[in-house]
Design an enzyme around this catalytic site. Structure first.
Site, PDB file in Angstrom:
ATOM      1  N   HIS A 108      -9.826  -8.600  -7.356  1.00 55.13           N
ATOM      2  CA  HIS A 108      -9.726  -7.979  -6.036  1.00 55.13           C
ATOM      3  C   HIS A 108     -10.361  -8.917  -5.022  1.00 55.13           C
ATOM      4  CE1 HIS A 108     -11.708  -5.345  -2.878  1.00 55.13           C
ATOM      5  NE2 HIS A 108     -10.428  -5.109  -2.697  1.00 55.13           N
TER       6      HIS A 108
ATOM      7  N   LYS B 130       0.841  -1.197   0.000  1.00 62.39           N
ATOM      8  CA  LYS B 130       0.000   0.000   0.000  1.00 62.39           C
ATOM      9  C   LYS B 130       0.879   1.251   0.000  1.00 62.39           C
ATOM     10  CE  LYS B 130      -4.033  -2.084   0.291  1.00 62.39           C
ATOM     11  NZ  LYS B 130      -5.140  -1.889  -0.656  1.00 62.39           N
TER      12      LYS B 130
END
Length: 445
Positions: free
Chosen positions: A355, A222
């Site tokens: 996802h 991230k």
């Protein structure tokens, strides 16, 4: 014969306080509570089977999706399951094209999330009736029946019904070998669990080290809150995983277009395979610009987890705005709409890398990606499915990972059934877990 008329639909707001430990944290969603609008449908059939479905949320707002599910329930209760599955396209359109409800969509936002929850429950029930896991139900279907489940409205300029049928018919060649390969080796996965933005360096190092020992070779990081911190964290993780393992970056919609290009170029030396969600999920042309600018440094663009519907995916593909397409089992209109996107991705030769960062998403999307490989894409090149190691213990049939690969589920259904005790403990705000947290003032309501 598929028996039973749907007699009731239950909907529960289920939330897990993942924000307390920063699980799931990223540059835009700093304190997510992984949650679900959880649907259970019952019928009058003697077998007593139930359909379980959900859609994923991040805590606040789940109550809005719950209301939307209740608004859709009138299209479901009283319907015979056999009539639904034999006319699935029509049923899908009933849910998505209600003359009044569609005004708060159409086919987007909370009402589409609600549609996914309802349809996921229907698919789960159908697979249970057929005594097959959902992926196997799809694999064994005749191409004509699969196509009949899809609403082609608004996408025929990119994929016609005839083209979809041909893709599925061509996919029959080698299908048995691919199915056997999946049963033996599983579908390749990557991990996001090592590098949430809120984790300390000590956590990152330990989680990466543990993952490497378990055989993981693909890692997502991230990024997006602070460039200097991103550089430091990417360097730390690249050093941990070595030069030969794969790294991906995920900005979770943090940047404007030019900012994304500049920021990612500063991270290019760490050799990321892709940058995920670099800008607004609705900005198709922005993604196209980013894709073009990052091509010389061999970084692709991945997106799709907040892509509302098949029409947006059509435009992303037509604009060459993504190099990795990320379907979501709960953002789109369940299996029906995901089928159309898988087929468009095949036509445009773009790999699908789903996802799955959320409660229940791994359990659901494994079925779709297995079907994609066995019947549609026929390839594992540049393909992998996200895995997050959170909350699987709350499911009756949790996902199974072996050697960093999804092993095909064998239990009938869509793997969506949650344990009753988990639902009771974590229903919001009246479950025991939430009552305690609220009393101790550890959360805000």
């Amino acid at each position: 014969m598929i028996t039973g008329k749907i007699t009731c639909l239950h909907i529960t707001d289920v939330r897990f306080p993942t924000s307390l430990d920063q699980h799931g944290s990223d540059a835009m969603h700093t304190d997510p509570d992984y949650s679900a609008a959880y649907v259970v449908i019952e019928t009058d059939a003697a077998d007593g089977l139930k359909g379980h479905g959900l859609t994923f949320t991040l805590g606040k707002g789940t109550e809005v999706v719950v209301c939307a599910v209740r608004a859709l329930s009138r299209h479901v209760i009283g319907k015979a399951l056999e009539d639904i599955v034999n006319n699935f396209r029509d049923f899908y359109r009933q849910l998505t094209s209600d003359g009044q409800l569609r005004w708060i969509g159409p086919e987007k936002g909370a009402v589409q999330l609600a549609t996914a929850a309802v349809l996921n429950a229907v698919w789960d029930l159908w697979a249970k009736k057929e005594k097959k896991p959902l992926w196997k139900l799809l694999v064994d279907m005749d191409p004509h029946q699969l196509v009949s489940c899809i609403d082609f409205r608004y996408i025929t300029d990119a994929l016609t019904e005839e083209e979809a049928l041909k893709i599925l018919q061509n996919g029959k060649q080698g299908q048995r070998d691919r199915e056997e390969h999946m049963l033996t080796s599983g579908y390749p996965a990557y991990t996001t669990s090592c590098a949430w933005l809120g984790y300390s360096d000590e956590q990152l190092k330990k989680l990466c080290s543990d993952a490497l020992k378990e055989g993981w070779t693909r890692f997502k990081v991230k990024v997006g809150a602070d460039l200097k911190d991103d550089i430091r964290r990417c360097e730390l993780i690249r050093d941990m995983i070595g030069p030969d393992n794969i790294m991906m970056l995920d900005a979770n919609q943090r940047w404007d277009v030019q900012e994304a290009i500049s920021w990612v170029k500063d991270l290019a030396k760490y050799k990321p395979l892709w940058i995920e969600e670099p800008t607004s999920p609705d900005d198709i042309l922005g993604h196209a610009t980013i894709s073009k600018e990052l091509s010389p440094v061999n970084i692709g663009v991945a997106t799709g987890e907040q892509c509302h519907n098949r029409v947006m995916f059509k435009q992303f593909l037509q604009a060459k705005a993504l190099q990795y397409l990320q379907i979501d089992s709960c953002r789109l209109g369940s299996v029906n709409e995901n089928l159309s996107v898988l087929l468009m991705a095949k036509k445009f030769n773009v790999p699908v890398c789903p996802h799955a960062g959320g409660v229940g998403l791994c359990e659901l999307v494994q079925h779709l990606i297995l079907f994609d490989y066995i019947c549609v894409s026929g390839s594992l090149d540049n393909r992998m499915c996200e895995y997050v190691d959170h909350l699987h213990e709350h499911f009756t049939y949790p996902v199974i990972i072996n050697r960093a690969a999804y092993m095909p589920p064998k239990d009938p259904g869509y793997s969506t059934e949650m344990k009753e005790e988990s639902v009771l403990q974590y229903q919001f705000p009246d479950g025991a877990v939430w009552k305690k947290l609220i009393l101790e003032k550890k959360v805000e309501v």
